[in-house]
Design a protein around this motif. Structure first.
Motif, short mmCIF file in Angstrom:
data_model
loop_
_atom_site.label_atom_id
_atom_site.label_comp_id
_atom_site.label_asym_id
_atom_site.label_seq_id
_atom_site.Cartn_x
_atom_site.Cartn_y
_atom_site.Cartn_z
N VAL A 15 14.65 -28.90 -91.68
CA VAL A 15 14.80 -29.79 -90.35
C VAL A 15 16.07 -30.05 -89.62
CG1 VAL A 15 14.60 -32.27 -89.98
CG2 VAL A 15 12.89 -31.28 -91.81
N GLU A 16 17.22 -30.09 -90.22
CA GLU A 16 18.35 -30.13 -89.64
C GLU A 16 18.73 -28.88 -88.77
OE1 GLU A 16 19.78 -33.04 -88.79
OE2 GLU A 16 18.30 -33.93 -90.26
N ALA A 17 18.26 -27.74 -89.33
CA ALA A 17 18.30 -26.24 -88.77
C ALA A 17 17.61 -26.35 -87.58
CB ALA A 17 18.34 -25.24 -89.85
N LYS A 18 16.53 -26.77 -87.62
CA LYS A 18 15.52 -26.66 -86.57
C LYS A 18 15.98 -27.48 -85.29
CE LYS A 18 11.35 -25.60 -85.01
NZ LYS A 18 11.29 -26.50 -83.60
N ARG A 19 16.71 -28.74 -85.83
CA ARG A 19 17.09 -29.30 -84.43
C ARG A 19 18.24 -28.63 -83.95
NH1 ARG A 19 17.86 -35.21 -87.61
NH2 ARG A 19 15.61 -35.76 -87.65
N LEU A 20 19.21 -27.94 -84.51
CA LEU A 20 20.15 -26.98 -83.90
C LEU A 20 19.52 -26.13 -83.31
CD1 LEU A 20 22.76 -26.84 -86.87
CD2 LEU A 20 22.95 -28.13 -85.03
N MET A 21 18.38 -25.28 -83.65
CA MET A 21 18.07 -24.17 -83.08
C MET A 21 17.14 -24.48 -81.72
SD MET A 21 15.59 -22.43 -86.30
CE MET A 21 14.47 -21.54 -85.04
N ASP A 22 16.46 -25.69 -81.72
CA ASP A 22 15.99 -26.44 -80.40
C ASP A 22 17.16 -26.70 -79.64
OD1 ASP A 22 13.58 -26.29 -81.77
OD2 ASP A 22 13.35 -28.30 -82.22
N ALA A 23 17.97 -27.16 -79.79
CA ALA A 23 19.19 -27.78 -79.02
C ALA A 23 19.65 -26.33 -78.47
CB ALA A 23 20.21 -28.51 -79.66
N HIS A 24 19.78 -25.27 -79.12
CA HIS A 24 20.52 -24.08 -78.43
C HIS A 24 19.41 -22.78 -78.20
CE1 HIS A 24 23.65 -25.98 -80.74
NE2 HIS A 24 24.46 -25.26 -80.03
N GLY A 25 18.14 -23.50 -77.77
CA GLY A 25 17.55 -22.51 -77.42
C GLY A 25 17.03 -21.48 -78.34
N MET A 26 17.08 -21.36 -79.59
CA MET A 26 16.94 -20.50 -80.44
C MET A 26 15.24 -20.35 -81.05
SD MET A 26 20.17 -20.82 -83.03
CE MET A 26 21.90 -20.77 -82.28
N HIS A 27 14.73 -19.28 -81.24
CA HIS A 27 13.31 -19.26 -81.56
C HIS A 27 13.12 -18.34 -83.04
CE1 HIS A 27 12.44 -20.50 -77.65
NE2 HIS A 27 13.15 -19.49 -77.09
N ARG A 28 13.71 -17.23 -83.25
CA ARG A 28 13.62 -16.46 -84.49
C ARG A 28 15.02 -16.61 -85.41
NH1 ARG A 28 10.55 -10.99 -85.45
NH2 ARG A 28 8.84 -12.32 -85.39
N VAL A 29 14.79 -16.76 -86.77
CA VAL A 29 16.08 -16.92 -87.54
C VAL A 29 15.64 -15.87 -88.88
CG1 VAL A 29 16.56 -19.19 -86.60
CG2 VAL A 29 15.20 -18.87 -88.60
N ILE A 30 16.94 -15.67 -89.42
CA ILE A 30 16.82 -14.90 -90.76
C ILE A 30 17.06 -16.15 -91.55
CG2 ILE A 30 17.81 -13.32 -92.01
CD1 ILE A 30 18.65 -11.63 -89.66
N LEU A 31 16.22 -16.07 -92.59
CA LEU A 31 16.64 -17.19 -93.61
C LEU A 31 17.27 -16.61 -94.93
CD1 LEU A 31 16.01 -20.20 -93.69
CD2 LEU A 31 13.85 -19.60 -94.87
N VAL A 32 18.37 -17.16 -95.14
CA VAL A 32 19.20 -16.49 -96.38
C VAL A 32 19.17 -17.75 -97.73
CG1 VAL A 32 21.53 -15.97 -97.22
CG2 VAL A 32 20.57 -15.19 -94.95
N SER A 33 18.59 -17.21 -98.78
CA SER A 33 18.72 -18.02 -100.11
C SER A 33 18.73 -16.94 -101.26
CB SER A 33 17.49 -19.26 -100.20
OG SER A 33 17.73 -20.04 -101.13
N ASP A 34 18.36 -17.69 -102.28
CA ASP A 34 18.11 -16.85 -103.58
C ASP A 34 16.67 -16.36 -103.64
OD1 ASP A 34 20.91 -17.36 -105.05
OD2 ASP A 34 20.00 -19.34 -104.81
N PRO A 35 16.45 -15.26 -104.17
CA PRO A 35 15.35 -14.35 -104.30
C PRO A 35 14.29 -15.42 -104.77
CG PRO A 35 16.92 -13.17 -105.14
CD PRO A 35 17.58 -14.40 -104.99
N LEU A 36 14.30 -16.11 -105.77
CA LEU A 36 13.35 -16.99 -106.56
C LEU A 36 13.25 -18.15 -105.44
CD1 LEU A 36 14.11 -16.74 -110.18
CD2 LEU A 36 12.07 -15.44 -109.03
N HIS A 37 14.15 -18.57 -104.78
CA HIS A 37 14.05 -19.83 -103.87
C HIS A 37 13.09 -19.39 -102.55
CE1 HIS A 37 15.97 -23.00 -101.31
NE2 HIS A 37 15.17 -23.69 -101.99
N MET A 38 13.19 -18.08 -102.33
CA MET A 38 12.60 -17.86 -100.81
C MET A 38 11.23 -18.06 -100.49
SD MET A 38 13.94 -16.82 -98.17
CE MET A 38 15.32 -15.81 -98.33
N ALA A 39 10.43 -17.97 -101.45
CA ALA A 39 8.91 -18.21 -101.22
C ALA A 39 8.81 -19.60 -100.76
CB ALA A 39 8.34 -18.19 -102.38
#
Length: 200
Positions: free
Chosen positions: A127-151
């Motif tokens: 949610v907080e990352a989305k706010r930063l994305m919207d504020a900076h005009g970002m649309h697509r992101v790469i998400l980084v986390s652990d393999p079992l957490h990614m789904a």
């Protein structure tokens, strides 16, 4: 009476088999999603928060940070978004501040780093990352986390309207069978919990 008991036993046995097959299917899906690497050009790389010990990231968090930096250096995205708030009342630094300090020591330009300090859960991270994305005009992101957490992270991203590509850490602290199994069981629980309630 014996026929009724036999019929009931057969019904329960078949139900148990179906439940077991379902759980194995969910586990396989979680593992499959975590094993994919979708890294492609994007507007930013979101590194999901994890535990930090004062100014030092935990081994799990350090792996996420390092992978995010590797993607950045490879030119997949021009910005890094570190997420994670304060782990406790006495914490001097938020998780995202710890990640930022780590990145700056690796000579990542400060202008390419964005952080938020309020989130405590995966959903709040996003949610907080989305706010930063919207504020900076970002649309697509790469998400980084652990393999079992990614789904779970991808599912929450979709729910929040985030166009996210998955890039799991190539190594993780959850390597032993015992630890990996516990983490996988936790994610299977969250999968079913999220079917009936908002994900955390």
């Amino acid at each position: 009476m014996s026929r009724r008991r036999t019929g009931l036993f057969d019904w329960l046995w078949r139900l148990c088999v179906l439940v077991l097959l379902w759980l194995l299917g969910v586990a396989a899906w979680i593992i499959w999603v975590g094993d994919r690497d979708q890294a492609a050009p994007a507007d930013a790389i979101i590194v999901l928060g994890a535990a930090a010990y004062d100014a030092k990231p935990s081994p799990v968090f350090e792996e996420r940070i390092r992978h995010g930096l590797d993607l950045y250096r490879q030119g997949y995205a021009p910005k890094l978004i570190f997420t994670g708030g304060f782990g406790g009342a006495g914490a001097r630094f938020s998780e995202s501040q710890v990640a930022r300090r780590y990145a700056l020591k690796q000579e990542i330009p400060a202008r390419d780093i964005l952080i938020e300090n309020r989130s405590r859960t995966t959903r709040q991270n996003l949610v907080e990352a989305k706010r930063l994305m919207d504020a900076h005009g970002m649309h697509r992101v790469i998400l980084v986390s652990d393999p079992l957490h990614m789904a779970r992270a991808l599912r929450l991203s979709e729910e929040l309207g985030i166009d996210a590509l998955a890039s799991s850490t190539p190594s993780t602290r959850f390597r032993s069978f015992h630890t990996s199994w516990r983490f996988l069981a936790q994610e299977i629980y969250f999968f079913h919990r999220d079917l009936f309630a908002g994900g955390a």
